[in-house]
Design a protein around this motif. Structure first.
Motif, PDB file in Angstrom:
ATOM      1  N   CYS A 162       3.270 -12.028   3.963  1.00 19.24           N
ATOM      2  CA  CYS A 162       3.529 -11.799   2.540  1.00 19.24           C
ATOM      3  C   CYS A 162       4.088 -10.395   2.317  1.00 19.24           C
ATOM      4  O   CYS A 162       3.976  -9.514   3.172  1.00 19.24           O
ATOM      5  CB  CYS A 162       2.257 -11.995   1.710  1.00 19.24           C
ATOM      6  SG  CYS A 162       1.023 -10.689   1.930  1.00 19.24           S
ATOM      7  N   ASP A 163       4.664 -10.200   1.161  1.00 19.36           N
ATOM      8  CA  ASP A 163       5.202  -8.894   0.781  1.00 19.36           C
ATOM      9  C   ASP A 163       4.056  -8.025   0.277  1.00 19.36           C
ATOM     10  O   ASP A 163       3.514  -8.262  -0.800  1.00 19.36           O
ATOM     11  CB  ASP A 163       6.270  -9.062  -0.300  1.00 19.36           C
ATOM     12  CG  ASP A 163       6.760  -7.730  -0.852  1.00 19.36           C
ATOM     13  OD1 ASP A 163       6.605  -6.696  -0.152  1.00 19.36           O
ATOM     14  OD2 ASP A 163       7.295  -7.717  -1.972  1.00 19.36           O
ATOM     15  N   VAL A 164       3.685  -7.022   1.054  1.00 10.72           N
ATOM     16  CA  VAL A 164       2.532  -6.189   0.712  1.00 10.72           C
ATOM     17  C   VAL A 164       2.807  -5.329  -0.525  1.00 10.72           C
ATOM     18  O   VAL A 164       1.870  -4.884  -1.190  1.00 10.72           O
ATOM     19  CB  VAL A 164       2.111  -5.307   1.916  1.00 10.72           C
ATOM     20  CG1 VAL A 164       3.076  -4.142   2.114  1.00 10.72           C
ATOM     21  CG2 VAL A 164       0.689  -4.803   1.758  1.00 10.72           C
ATOM     22  N   VAL A 165       4.076  -5.115  -0.857  1.00  9.89           N
ATOM     23  CA  VAL A 165       4.390  -4.342  -2.057  1.00  9.89           C
ATOM     24  C   VAL A 165       3.979  -5.121  -3.308  1.00  9.89           C
ATOM     25  O   VAL A 165       3.263  -4.609  -4.171  1.00  9.89           O
ATOM     26  CB  VAL A 165       5.888  -3.973  -2.108  1.00  9.89           C
ATOM     27  CG1 VAL A 165       6.210  -3.240  -3.411  1.00  9.89           C
ATOM     28  CG2 VAL A 165       6.269  -3.104  -0.910  1.00  9.89           C
ATOM     29  N   SER A 166       4.417  -6.379  -3.392  1.00  6.60           N
ATOM     30  CA  SER A 166       4.098  -7.176  -4.575  1.00  6.60           C
ATOM     31  C   SER A 166       2.651  -7.641  -4.592  1.00  6.60           C
ATOM     32  O   SER A 166       2.067  -7.837  -5.665  1.00  6.60           O
ATOM     33  CB  SER A 166       5.038  -8.380  -4.681  1.00  6.60           C
ATOM     34  OG  SER A 166       4.903  -9.219  -3.549  1.00  6.60           O
ATOM     35  N   GLU A 167       2.059  -7.817  -3.400  1.00  8.35           N
ATOM     36  CA  GLU A 167       0.696  -8.351  -3.325  1.00  8.35           C
ATOM     37  C   GLU A 167      -0.381  -7.273  -3.411  1.00  8.35           C
ATOM     38  O   GLU A 167      -1.512  -7.560  -3.799  1.00  8.35           O
ATOM     39  CB  GLU A 167       0.510  -9.140  -2.028  1.00  8.35           C
ATOM     40  CG  GLU A 167       1.352 -10.396  -1.930  1.00  8.35           C
ATOM     41  CD  GLU A 167       0.974 -11.424  -2.980  1.00  8.35           C
ATOM     42  OE1 GLU A 167      -0.218 -11.543  -3.314  1.00  8.35           O
ATOM     43  OE2 GLU A 167       1.880 -12.103  -3.496  1.00  8.35           O
ATOM     44  N   LEU A 168      -0.048  -6.025  -3.072  1.00 11.67           N
ATOM     45  CA  LEU A 168      -1.075  -4.980  -3.056  1.00 11.67           C
ATOM     46  C   LEU A 168      -0.597  -3.669  -3.661  1.00 11.67           C
ATOM     47  O   LEU A 168      -1.263  -3.112  -4.529  1.00 11.67           O
ATOM     48  CB  LEU A 168      -1.563  -4.748  -1.622  1.00 11.67           C
ATOM     49  CG  LEU A 168      -2.731  -3.767  -1.436  1.00 11.67           C
ATOM     50  CD1 LEU A 168      -3.622  -4.182  -0.266  1.00 11.67           C
ATOM     51  CD2 LEU A 168      -2.267  -2.329  -1.239  1.00 11.67           C
ATOM     52  N   ALA A 169       0.542  -3.155  -3.200  1.00  4.62           N
ATOM     53  CA  ALA A 169       0.934  -1.798  -3.596  1.00  4.62           C
ATOM     54  C   ALA A 169       1.229  -1.680  -5.086  1.00  4.62           C
ATOM     55  O   ALA A 169       0.910  -0.655  -5.706  1.00  4.62           O
ATOM     56  CB  ALA A 169       2.155  -1.346  -2.779  1.00  4.62           C
ATOM     57  N   ILE A 170       1.830  -2.705  -5.689  1.00  2.00           N
ATOM     58  CA  ILE A 170       2.090  -2.668  -7.131  1.00  2.00           C
ATOM     59  C   ILE A 170       0.833  -2.981  -7.944  1.00  2.00           C
ATOM     60  O   ILE A 170       0.475  -2.225  -8.850  1.00  2.00           O
ATOM     61  CB  ILE A 170       3.247  -3.620  -7.497  1.00  2.00           C
ATOM     62  CG1 ILE A 170       4.576  -3.074  -6.966  1.00  2.00           C
ATOM     63  CG2 ILE A 170       3.330  -3.810  -9.015  1.00  2.00           C
ATOM     64  CD1 ILE A 170       5.759  -4.009  -7.162  1.00  2.00           C
ATOM     65  N   PRO A 171       0.132  -4.077  -7.666  1.00  4.10           N
ATOM     66  CA  PRO A 171      -1.020  -4.398  -8.523  1.00  4.10           C
ATOM     67  C   PRO A 171      -2.196  -3.435  -8.408  1.00  4.10           C
ATOM     68  O   PRO A 171      -2.952  -3.282  -9.367  1.00  4.10           O
ATOM     69  CB  PRO A 171      -1.419  -5.811  -8.075  1.00  4.10           C
ATOM     70  CG  PRO A 171      -0.819  -6.003  -6.740  1.00  4.10           C
ATOM     71  CD  PRO A 171       0.421  -5.167  -6.708  1.00  4.10           C
ATOM     72  N   MET A 172      -2.367  -2.765  -7.258  1.00  4.87           N
ATOM     73  CA  MET A 172      -3.527  -1.884  -7.091  1.00  4.87           C
ATOM     74  C   MET A 172      -3.581  -0.786  -8.159  1.00  4.87           C
ATOM     75  O   MET A 172      -4.526  -0.732  -8.958  1.00  4.87           O
ATOM     76  CB  MET A 172      -3.516  -1.288  -5.674  1.00  4.87           C
ATOM     77  CG  MET A 172      -4.615  -0.273  -5.416  1.00  4.87           C
ATOM     78  SD  MET A 172      -6.186  -1.063  -5.033  1.00  4.87           S
ATOM     79  CE  MET A 172      -7.305   0.333  -5.112  1.00  4.87           C
TER      80      MET A 172
END
Length: 432
Positions: A162-172
């Motif tokens: 998965c894209d860690v930017v959309s899945e974690l870095a942005i929502p965090m």
């Protein structure tokens, strides 16, 4: 002339943000006209932070700056450039001669905001904001930060590739800041859209597309303003553990207006949203690139706080900010004239070979305590402790549960001239 009129029209959209905001287009024009003869004594350079390719991968350009000299001047952009750590730190300290009172972006503006003031006014405004960032306040938010970090790392582990930017870095950071501002879950989608639009004001370029983006950013900022002022008007934030609730609690003399509280919220978004996203996304890219360093960290998790500092140095989520000279400013043998636009390159300073051994390498055992990733001196970023807490919470989850971080595809990088980070990074996490 037509372009100047269009610029005035687009920037005029910012005026409803408050009468305190004052744009200085005339000053910008004077700087540009005088700039072509102002470079003597510096190294003339074609380095352009606004070039998308350079913004995405600036490190060759930084190495060239370091080789060529101490002070550079780009006549096309009418901009002086400081890239040495010692010079950037000195400029950030010398707020009497080179300061933020005309803005920190290419758009000249003045306002009674923490980031756009210096001296006594800055100290007063910073004291108003400080109750939201005390150790007690930060400690009270630690639980929500750790909870969100665990949930989002779970999501990335469960979705290999998965894209860690959309899945974690942005929502965090967005979820953390939404929680700190008291934004309910049902409003987060709108809040995210407005927030992402508002912070783009920092990336202004004097082109038709850049002017259009400024207008879009102004509209997003106005929508965010209406929303937050509505929230404040309902009165339910008073007495809450939110950032705005804490500030209202300390506002016993009534000096903080709703409009000022809105500006504080926007400052938090700029200081703690995209910068933290860039740090988190860059963290995954760095450990995928340096698996041996991740192994060393897993063997000694006590290094985590120092590793966060090395990540900040190595990645520099804020690559640069601008200052404007209010007096002639001397750097070595070069005098930067009063009224000049100066780019302080945090990214280059954090890769300065005179300050850091082998600066383009990432090392978990390096102690880069003099870096300027969050600024320095009076304008040290207020949101820095919050960003560190979020990065540490995610990294502790990874070190305890993940034995390997691997890229599942190429990393795409942003082309924002000031805020740099991955925009897409597919990863696979190998669990313990």
């Amino acid at each position: 002339m037509e372009r100047l009129n269009n610029t005035r029209g687009a920037l005029g959209a910012l005026q409803p943000l408050g009468s305190a905001v004052r744009l200085n287009l005339a000053g910008a024009v004077r700087t540009r006209l005088r700039g072509y003869t102002g470079w003597r004594g510096a190294v003339n350079t074609a380095y352009d932070p606004l070039d998308p390719a350079t913004a995405a991968q600036p490190f060759d350009a930084y190495r060239a700056l370091h080789r060529e000299g101490r002070v550079h001047y780009n006549p096309k952009r009418a901009t002086w450039i400081l890239s040495r750590l010692v010079d950037v730190r000195a400029a950030l300290r010398d707020t009497d001669r080179i300061n933020s009172s005309q803005g920190v972006t290419r758009i000249r503006m003045a306002a009674d905001l923490v980031v756009l003031t210096d001296g006594e006014k800055h100290s007063t405004l910073r004291k108003q904001v400080q109750p939201a960032f005390t150790k007690r306040a930060l400690d009270s938010w630690r639980a929500i930060i750790e909870e969100v970090a665990e949930e989002l790392v779970d999501r990335v582990i469960a979705n290999p590739g998965c894209d860690v930017v959309s899945e974690l870095a942005i929502p965090m950071p967005l979820r953390v800041i939404a929680g700190l501002l008291g934004v309910p879950d049902e409003d987060i989608a709108d809040f995210r859209r407005w927030s992402e639009g508002a912070v783009q004001i920092i990336n202004f370029t004097p082109t038709p597309g850049g002017i259009a983006r400024v207008a879009q950013s102004a509209r997003a900022t106005m929508a965010l303003r209406r929303y937050l002022l509505s929230q404040l008007g309902r009165g339910h934030l008073k007495g809450s553990e939110t950032v705005l609730g804490r500030l209202l609690e300390h506002n016993t003399d009534g000096t903080l207006t709703d409009a000022q509280l809105f500006y504080i919220a926007v400052l938090l978004l700029i200081a703690g949203n995209e910068t933290t996203t860039n740090l988190l996304g860059g963290m995954f890219d760095t450990f995928a690139t340096y698996p041996d360093q991740y192994d060393r960290l897993r063997a000694d998790p006590d290094l985590i706080p120092m590793v966060i500092e090395e990540l900040l140095r190595f990645l520099s989520p804020i690559q640069n900010l601008y200052r404007y000279t209010c007096a002639d400013y001397q750097v070595g043998d070069v005098t930067i004239p009063s009224g000049s636009r100066v780019l302080l390159s945090f990214g280059a300073a954090n890769r300065d070979p005179e300050a850091f051994d082998d600066p383009d390498s990432f090392r978990v055992d390096r102690n880069p305590r003099v870096h300027v990733a969050f600024g320095y001196g009076a304008h040290m970023c207020l949101g820095a402790p919050l960003a560190r807490m979020e990065a540490e919470a995610v990294l502790r989850q990874l070190v305890s549960r993940v034995k390997g971080i691997a890229a599942a595809g190429p990393t795409s990088w942003s082309t924002n001239s000031s805020l740099r980070g991955p925009t897409r990074l597919p990863v696979r996490l190998k669990t313990v």
